[in-house]
Scaffold this active site. Structure first.
Site, short mmCIF file in Angstrom:
data_model
loop_
_atom_site.label_atom_id
_atom_site.label_comp_id
_atom_site.label_asym_id
_atom_site.label_seq_id
_atom_site.Cartn_x
_atom_site.Cartn_y
_atom_site.Cartn_z
CB CYS A 156 -0.95 0.00 1.20
SG CYS A 156 -2.23 -1.27 1.12
NE ARG A 191 19.16 -1.14 1.22
CZ ARG A 191 20.18 -0.29 1.36
NH1 ARG A 191 20.15 0.90 0.78
NH2 ARG A 191 21.22 -0.61 2.09
CB SER A 192 11.68 -0.89 5.94
OG SER A 192 10.62 -0.38 5.16
CG ASP A 214 19.89 0.89 4.86
OD1 ASP A 214 21.07 1.05 4.48
OD2 ASP A 214 19.42 -0.23 5.14
CB ILE A 215 21.78 3.05 9.20
CG1 ILE A 215 21.25 1.61 9.37
CG2 ILE A 215 20.76 4.06 9.72
CD1 ILE A 215 21.06 1.21 10.81
#
Length: 339
Positions: A156, A191-192, A214-215
């Site tokens: 979603c 970037r989950s 991301d980290i």
């Protein structure tokens, strides 16, 4: 005599403005899909984590559902009973779609993934089942090739960002579908597995050059030189950071779920489009309005509109009770033909 004030060039677009158009499309498509036998689809939502953000999201979802002729059934359950309750909903013909609010087991993401796989494929309104994710990453648009009547469900929030970019005309409608971001460079800061990585893949699959940050560093998502590949490829950019990505980017998308994080405004190129999908403001509001051409401060209401859009797609994917109804079958086939 004072000099006339120079008008600000940044346009702030609210999620509510974009969601209105999508919700109109959702209702029109539902009418086509259901034909002469209309019935309000039912979305069941499971809350097992007590997260205030999830509670608020559920409240927004309930309001949007009821305003647009959908049934919303929020079920608060204990964690150890969640699998059993999802199974009951899977087997209930009254239930058209299921959403589960995550994280449920923050210390054990593998368990959350197990819960995602518990939801029946035909009721997974979030598009989190492996089949849907496989199709998304491999740029497969349908569940039933070669007939291509059942569209695959997309997650979603990533799809909400795509629809925002379409609304903002970042997608080029003159180009063929699947190539409409060709020539665009986009940075996604997150970037989950739920939001950032799927979003980078969707954008790259549509032709963009995407820097996923991301980290741990930066990865480059593309479909190869001249978008020659059918699906995206990923390359590690050793030593890269925001200082390298942001000056190159036409679009900057922030999704860092930390209140203290702010995208460095000075690194953003003049006239960039900036979109925030975090529950926190990743951009310095006053500063970004002096730098960006367009700023979308939140996407929540668009995400809920996409939730209903996915629910209608699940309804459309069901086999027609009477295959002799050619008009209805054609309507189902053509529903959401743009993605």
């Amino acid at each position: 005599m004072a000099s006339p004030e120079v008008p600000k060039t940044c346009k702030v677009i609210t999620a509510e403005t974009i969601a209105k158009n999508l919700l109109t499309e959702v209702k029109e498509t539902l009418a086509k899909v259901q034909g002469g036998n209309p019935k309000a689809p039912t979305l069941v939502a499971f809350l097992a984590n007590g997260d205030p953000a999830a509670v608020q999201y559920a409240q927004w979802s309930k309001k949007t559902c009821e305003e647009n002729g959908f049934n919303f059934d929020l079920r608060t359950v204990e964690k150890d009973l969640l699998e059993e309750e999802i199974t009951k909903a899977n087997e209930d013909d009254v239930v058209d779609g299921i959403i589960v609010y995550y994280p449920i087991f923050p210390q054990n993401p593998t368990h959350d993934k197990y819960v995602q796989e518990t939801v029946e494929l035909a009721k997974d309104v979030e598009g989190m089942r492996h089949k849907y994710l496989y199709n998304m990453y491999h740029n497969i648009r349908f569940l039933d090739p070669p007939e291509n009547r059942k569209k695959s469900i997309l997650p979603c929030t990533p799809l909400a960002v795509v629809k925002i970019l379409e609304y903002l005309q970042i997608y080029n409608p003159i180009l063929a579908a699947g190539n409409r971001l060709f020539g665009k460079t986009i940075t996604v800061i997150n970037r989950s597995e739920v939001n950032g990585r799927p979003l980078a893949a969707l954008l790259a699959n549509d032709g963009a050059t995407v820097y996923s940050v991301d980290i741990t560093g930066v990865q480059l998502f593309t479909r190869g030189q001249g978008i020659k590949s059918p699906r995206h490829q990923v390359e590690d950019k050793e030593g890269w950071g925001l200082k390298d990505c942001l000056p190159l980017s036409d679009v900057v998308i922030g999704g860092v779920p930390v209140e203290s994080f702010k995208v460095p405004t000075d690194l953003i190129r003049d006239g960039a489009v900036c979109i925030n999908f975090s529950s926190y403001r990743n951009f310095d509001g006053p500063a970004i309005k002096e730098k960006a051409s367009i700023y979308v401060p939140s996407v929540g209401k668009v995400t809920i509109a996409i939730l209903l859009r996915n629910l209608v797609r699940l309804v459309a994917n069901r086999p027609a009770k009477d295959d002799s109804d050619k008009v209805l079958i054609q309507a189902k086939t053509e529903a959401f033909a743009d993605d």
